[in-house]
Scaffold this active site. Structure first.
Site, PDB file in Angstrom:
ATOM      1  N   ASN A 151       0.859  -1.194   0.000  1.00 14.40           N
ATOM      2  CA  ASN A 151       0.000   0.000   0.000  1.00 14.40           C
ATOM      3  C   ASN A 151       0.891   1.239   0.000  1.00 14.40           C
ATOM      4  OD1 ASN A 151      -1.834   2.034   0.432  1.00 14.40           O
ATOM      5  ND2 ASN A 151      -2.272   1.479   2.560  1.00 14.40           N
ATOM      6  N   LYS A 161       0.002   4.298  -0.354  1.00 18.34           N
ATOM      7  CA  LYS A 161      -0.656   5.512   0.185  1.00 18.34           C
ATOM      8  C   LYS A 161      -0.453   6.674  -0.796  1.00 18.34           C
ATOM      9  CE  LYS A 161       0.047   3.506   4.671  1.00 18.34           C
ATOM     10  NZ  LYS A 161       0.074   3.657   6.113  1.00 18.34           N
ATOM     11  N   HIS A 216      -9.617   1.718   5.262  1.00 14.64           N
ATOM     12  CA  HIS A 216      -8.265   1.874   5.810  1.00 14.64           C
ATOM     13  C   HIS A 216      -8.312   2.901   6.954  1.00 14.64           C
ATOM     14  CE1 HIS A 216      -4.100   3.048   6.274  1.00 14.64           C
ATOM     15  NE2 HIS A 216      -3.805   1.854   5.773  1.00 14.64           N
ATOM     16  N   GLU A 239      -6.500   5.286   7.818  1.00 18.67           N
ATOM     17  CA  GLU A 239      -6.280   6.703   7.483  1.00 18.67           C
ATOM     18  C   GLU A 239      -7.541   7.321   6.904  1.00 18.67           C
ATOM     19  OE1 GLU A 239      -2.719   5.824   5.346  1.00 18.67           O
ATOM     20  OE2 GLU A 239      -1.777   5.393   7.263  1.00 18.67           O
ATOM     21  N   GLU A 268      -5.609  -4.165  11.002  1.00 23.16           N
ATOM     22  CA  GLU A 268      -4.561  -3.148  11.114  1.00 23.16           C
ATOM     23  C   GLU A 268      -4.798  -2.300  12.361  1.00 23.16           C
ATOM     24  OE1 GLU A 268      -2.632  -2.328   7.087  1.00 23.16           O
ATOM     25  OE2 GLU A 268      -4.350  -1.022   7.249  1.00 23.16           O
ATOM     26  N   GLY A 279       2.374   2.853  10.665  1.00 25.90           N
ATOM     27  CA  GLY A 279       3.343   3.928  10.447  1.00 25.90           C
ATOM     28  C   GLY A 279       4.113   4.326  11.690  1.00 25.90           C
ATOM     29  N   SER A 338       3.257  -1.544  10.497  1.00 23.66           N
ATOM     30  CA  SER A 338       4.703  -1.631  10.745  1.00 23.66           C
ATOM     31  C   SER A 338       5.295  -3.006  10.464  1.00 23.66           C
ATOM     32  CB  SER A 338       5.031  -1.187  12.176  1.00 23.66           C
ATOM     33  OG  SER A 338       4.671   0.181  12.346  1.00 23.66           O
TER      34      SER A 338
HETATM   35  P1  PGA Z   1       2.755   0.708   7.637  1.00 25.77           P
HETATM   36  O1  PGA Z   1       1.291   0.886   6.986  1.00 25.77           O
HETATM   37  O2  PGA Z   1       3.281  -0.627   7.157  1.00 25.77           O
HETATM   38  O3  PGA Z   1       3.550   1.865   7.129  1.00 25.77           O
HETATM   39  O4  PGA Z   1       2.563   0.701   9.103  1.00 25.77           O
HETATM   40  C1  PGA Z   1       0.404  -0.188   6.851  1.00 25.77           C
HETATM   41  C2  PGA Z   1      -0.888   0.274   6.263  1.00 25.77           C
HETATM   42  O5  PGA Z   1      -1.310   1.395   6.530  1.00 25.77           O
HETATM   43  O6  PGA Z   1      -1.532  -0.456   5.487  1.00 25.77           O
END
Ligand code: PGA
Length: 266
Positions: free
Chosen positions: A13, A15, A103, A105, A175, A181, A220
């Site tokens: 992903n 983003k 998601h 976000e 998640e 992140g 992460s």
């Molecule tokens: P990250 O993001 O691996 O940077 O923590 C995962 C995600 O948001 O799908």
């Protein structure tokens, strides 16, 4: 993961990151490692403006044929006066097989609620897209012991309007918001508890459906923790953000999935 029941899957992903050049480098790297695309289901979620060029690149290169394309978002209507939105039908037309829905976000930074996500899931289904439904609790919800309650609510919102039979090829991504992140992934055992609970929740509809649906972990994930996560029975792969931006790092994570899978088969 249990590779006898479910094909391992690793999704990148990106983003709101990337460029034509970076995507070309990423795809070029994948094309040189076709065995990975055979052993796993690999999904790429670039920003929407790069979907079409990615689709063309995949179509033009034999070694990339197995790579699946996913949109990071879509809208809940197929067409109309919704400035700035992109419909599921459009996402489908530019070659997406999957679409990420819910998601964290989008839920927490962009204000999407369960109702909107459920409407998007229905619209995606009508356009022939397969959902990757993201669920997860915040740090506060976790601290209050509400993880399962929150995830059940997020799942229920979608399964109430989308019959489970239509979700058979779908994917759920657990998640935890506090892990996305931050560099701090969930401990494998803790994630496994949630994955097992999600599977048990799904079994209210059908045992076989619950057994066969893939549940990815996201938050992460990196090569250092991927193997531990993938070793858990109910973690079928990963949705990877930061660590997917560099092809080499991403492929190391894919390699972890292959190693765990081959240990099981031997
Ligand atoms: P990250 O993001 O691996 O940077 O923590 C995962 C995600 O948001 O799908």
């Amino acid at each position: 993961m249990n590779t006898l029941l479910r094909k391992p899957c690793v999704a990148a992903n990106w983003k709101m990151q990337g460029s034509f050049d970076k995507i070309e480098v990423f795809l070029g790297f994948l094309a040189k490692n076709p065995a990975i695309l055979q052993a796993l289901e690999v999904i790429f979620c670039p920003p929407a403006v790069y979907l079409d060029v990615t689709r063309r690149r995949i179509a033009g290169e034999e070694a990339l044929q197995a790579l699946k394309l996913a949109a990071q978002n879509t809208y809940c209507e197929q067409t109309g006066a919704f400035t700035g939105e992109i419909s599921p039908a459009m996402i489908k037309e530019v070659g997406c097989h999957y679409v990420l829905l819910g998601h964290s976000e989008r839920r927490h930074l962009l204000g999407e609620d369960d109702t909107l996500i459920a409407r998007k899931a229905v619209a995606a289904y009508h356009a022939g897209l397969v959902p990757i439904l993201c669920v997860g609790e915040t740090a506060e919800e976790r601290a209050a012991g509400r993880t399962i309650e929150v995830i059940s609510r997020q799942l229920e919102a979608v399964f109430q309007v989308l019959p489970w039979e239509t979700f058979k090829t779908g994917i759920i991504a657990y998640e935890p918001v506090w892990a996305i992140g931050t560099g701090v992934a969930s401990a494998s055992k803790d994630a496994e508890v949630v994955h097992t609970t999600i599977r048990a929740w799904l079994s209210q509809y059908d045992e076989g459906f619950a057994r066969e649906l893939r549940i990815l972990y996201g938050g992460s994930v990196k090569a250092e923790n991927a193997k531990g996560l993938f070793t858990e029975e109910n973690i079928d792969g990963a949705l990877v953000g930061n660590a997917s931006l560099q092809a080499e790092t991403f492929l190391n994570i894919c390699q972890c999935a292959i190693e765990v899978a081959s240990l099981q088969l031997n």
